[in-house]
Design a protein around this motif. Structure first.
Motif, PDB file in Angstrom:
ATOM      1  N   PRO A 125       0.832  -1.215   0.000  1.00  0.00           N
ATOM      2  CA  PRO A 125       0.000   0.000   0.000  1.00  0.00           C
ATOM      3  C   PRO A 125       0.860   1.257   0.000  1.00  0.00           C
ATOM      4  O   PRO A 125       1.971   1.260   0.531  1.00  0.00           O
ATOM      5  N   ALA A 126       0.334   2.295  -0.619  1.00  0.00           N
ATOM      6  CA  ALA A 126       1.030   3.580  -0.602  1.00  0.00           C
ATOM      7  C   ALA A 126       1.043   4.110   0.825  1.00  0.00           C
ATOM      8  O   ALA A 126       0.040   4.049   1.539  1.00  0.00           O
ATOM      9  N   PHE A 127       2.193   4.613   1.259  1.00  0.00           N
ATOM     10  CA  PHE A 127       2.331   5.076   2.630  1.00  0.00           C
ATOM     11  C   PHE A 127       1.732   6.471   2.826  1.00  0.00           C
ATOM     12  O   PHE A 127       1.564   6.922   3.954  1.00  0.00           O
ATOM     13  N   ILE A 128       1.440   7.126   1.719  1.00  0.00           N
ATOM     14  CA  ILE A 128       0.779   8.441   1.771  1.00  0.00           C
ATOM     15  C   ILE A 128      -0.420   8.388   0.836  1.00  0.00           C
ATOM     16  O   ILE A 128      -0.266   8.098  -0.357  1.00  0.00           O
ATOM     17  N   GLU A 129      -1.588   8.617   1.353  1.00  0.00           N
ATOM     18  CA  GLU A 129      -2.810   8.536   0.561  1.00  0.00           C
ATOM     19  C   GLU A 129      -3.212   9.918   0.039  1.00  0.00           C
ATOM     20  O   GLU A 129      -2.714  10.945   0.496  1.00  0.00           O
ATOM     21  N   GLY A 130      -4.138   9.909  -0.918  1.00  0.00           N
ATOM     22  CA  GLY A 130      -4.733  11.149  -1.394  1.00  0.00           C
ATOM     23  C   GLY A 130      -4.016  11.754  -2.588  1.00  0.00           C
ATOM     24  O   GLY A 130      -3.099  11.153  -3.177  1.00  0.00           O
ATOM     25  N   THR A 131      -4.441  12.948  -2.936  1.00  0.00           N
ATOM     26  CA  THR A 131      -3.891  13.668  -4.076  1.00  0.00           C
ATOM     27  C   THR A 131      -3.545  15.096  -3.664  1.00  0.00           C
ATOM     28  O   THR A 131      -4.010  15.588  -2.638  1.00  0.00           O
ATOM     29  N   VAL A 132      -2.718  15.712  -4.476  1.00  0.00           N
ATOM     30  CA  VAL A 132      -2.394  17.130  -4.282  1.00  0.00           C
ATOM     31  C   VAL A 132      -2.527  17.836  -5.625  1.00  0.00           C
ATOM     32  O   VAL A 132      -2.430  17.205  -6.688  1.00  0.00           O
ATOM     33  N   SER A 133      -2.744  19.126  -5.567  1.00  0.00           N
ATOM     34  CA  SER A 133      -2.871  19.919  -6.785  1.00  0.00           C
ATOM     35  C   SER A 133      -1.609  20.747  -6.990  1.00  0.00           C
ATOM     36  O   SER A 133      -1.198  21.498  -6.096  1.00  0.00           O
ATOM     37  N   ILE A 134      -0.976  20.585  -8.143  1.00  0.00           N
ATOM     38  CA  ILE A 134       0.233  21.333  -8.488  1.00  0.00           C
ATOM     39  C   ILE A 134      -0.033  22.088  -9.780  1.00  0.00           C
ATOM     40  O   ILE A 134      -0.202  21.475 -10.841  1.00  0.00           O
ATOM     41  N   PHE A 135      -0.091  23.399  -9.690  1.00  0.00           N
ATOM     42  CA  PHE A 135      -0.389  24.246 -10.851  1.00  0.00           C
ATOM     43  C   PHE A 135      -1.674  23.802 -11.548  1.00  0.00           C
ATOM     44  O   PHE A 135      -1.758  23.743 -12.776  1.00  0.00           O
ATOM     45  N   GLY A 136      -2.660  23.438 -10.727  1.00  0.00           N
ATOM     46  CA  GLY A 136      -3.946  23.056 -11.289  1.00  0.00           C
ATOM     47  C   GLY A 136      -4.038  21.624 -11.749  1.00  0.00           C
ATOM     48  O   GLY A 136      -5.099  21.180 -12.213  1.00  0.00           O
ATOM     49  N   VAL A 137      -2.946  20.859 -11.611  1.00  0.00           N
ATOM     50  CA  VAL A 137      -2.937  19.465 -12.032  1.00  0.00           C
ATOM     51  C   VAL A 137      -3.003  18.585 -10.783  1.00  0.00           C
ATOM     52  O   VAL A 137      -2.204  18.726  -9.862  1.00  0.00           O
ATOM     53  N   THR A 138      -3.961  17.670 -10.747  1.00  0.00           N
ATOM     54  CA  THR A 138      -4.125  16.773  -9.614  1.00  0.00           C
ATOM     55  C   THR A 138      -3.232  15.551  -9.795  1.00  0.00           C
ATOM     56  O   THR A 138      -3.333  14.833 -10.796  1.00  0.00           O
ATOM     57  N   VAL A 139      -2.361  15.330  -8.833  1.00  0.00           N
ATOM     58  CA  VAL A 139      -1.423  14.197  -8.922  1.00  0.00           C
ATOM     59  C   VAL A 139      -1.444  13.440  -7.603  1.00  0.00           C
ATOM     60  O   VAL A 139      -1.859  13.962  -6.562  1.00  0.00           O
ATOM     61  N   SER A 140      -0.987  12.209  -7.659  1.00  0.00           N
ATOM     62  CA  SER A 140      -0.935  11.374  -6.471  1.00  0.00           C
ATOM     63  C   SER A 140       0.051  11.943  -5.449  1.00  0.00           C
ATOM     64  O   SER A 140       1.182  12.284  -5.783  1.00  0.00           O
ATOM     65  N   ALA A 141      -0.398  12.028  -4.216  1.00  0.00           N
ATOM     66  CA  ALA A 141       0.481  12.528  -3.157  1.00  0.00           C
ATOM     67  C   ALA A 141       1.673  11.598  -2.965  1.00  0.00           C
ATOM     68  O   ALA A 141       2.780  12.054  -2.643  1.00  0.00           O
TER      69      ALA A 141
END
Length: 294
Positions: A125-141
């Protein structure tokens, strides 16, 4: 456009992890002038040990698992160099013999992993869940975390090689083994340390990439092949060249996956390698001879 940027960012994050694997392979080649064919199997072994320490059996938090993992991987690398490779050094065609020994070790490790963990690939499993927005682009945290951690590891390695006395000794051995001996450098110690560090790097890459790719007994061969292409493209023995080539090929891979699909990744990588070597045979940052720090 947004999807394309997401794919590109994912490619950059994976490229950062690839650079760790490639730098480890480049360090061993740069100092000992031999190719470690067990590098991919050690990547897989590192991933399995990470699985045991975290979700498999012990349930350790990630930070503690890393603190346990690093000395284990380093000890494995030192043991391989001391017990398997050092006795060969100085013999006739010892570099070729050493490559064959590491190839045999790769098969041994793959089969040991198969016996111990079974043929079914294990998820991490990924140790960090969720997403973040970078310059309007949603990417996996988690991919953001992989990129940051990999960049920190690469930066620390650069500082070590270029700003410490022991790092200078590694560079000296890479440039001239006999000259390093004459000025009092313990070459065997450098070889053992470099191999141990190489295993730490590839094992840490196994930890970082295992939540993205499943862990399987023979899963290290693709990372090894990619690391080999990166090392050759960057310039044999050049760690900076390996880093540059990793990010270059990571972007190429992202665009290929976006346009053509994942099955075209390796063919395009190999064609790119051939085209670059036709123009610059020594690689992107190579100088015609191996250097531990480019």
């Amino acid at each position: 456009m947004t999807q394309f940027l997401e794919v590109i960012f994912g490619g950059i994050a994976q490229a950062a992890a690839y650079s760790i694997i490639a730098v480890g392979l480049s360090l061993v080649y740069g100092t000992a002038r031999t190719l470690n064919f067990a590098h991919g199997a050690l990547y897989t072994t590192g991933a399995y040990i990470s699985w045991i320490l975290t979700v498999g059996y012990l349930g350790l938090p990630l930070w503690l698992a890393v603190l346990v993992l690093i000395p284990i991987l380093f000890s494995i690398g030192v043991a391989i160099e001391t017990l398997m490779l050092r006795p060969l050094r100085g013999g006739k065609n010892w570099r070729v013999t050493a490559m064959m020994v590491t190839l045999g070790l790769a098969f041994v490790l793959d089969n040991a992993n198969l016996i111990l963990f079974g043929a079914v690939a294990k998820p991490m499993p990924a140790f960090i869940e969720g997403t973040v927005s970078i310059f309007g682009v949603t990417v996996s945290a988690y991919r953001v975390a992989v990129l940051i951690i990999a960049l920190v590891i690469v930066a620390l390695l650069e500082v070590f090689l270029n700003r410490t006395r022991f790092g200078w000794a590694v560079r000296a051995v890479a440039q001239d083994i006999q000259g390093a001996r004459q000025v009092g450098i313990d070459v065997n110690r450098i070889f053992a340390f470099t191999f141990g560090l190489s295993v730490v790097l590839t094992g840490m890459a196994g930890l970082l990439l295992s939540p993205i790719f499943l862990i399987s007994p023979q899963g290290g061969w693709e990372p090894f092949l990619k690391a080999f292409v990166i090392v050759v493209l960057g310039g044999l023995g050049s760690t900076r060249g390996a880093i540059a080539a990793a990010f270059f090929l990571g972007l190429v891979e992202a665009m290929v996956v976006y346009q053509l699909g994942a099955s075209w990744t390796m063919p395009v990588w190999l064609v790119t390698l051939l085209l670059v070597l036709m123009i610059r045979p020594q690689g992107l940052l190579g100088k015609g001879q191996s250097e531990a720090a480019g």
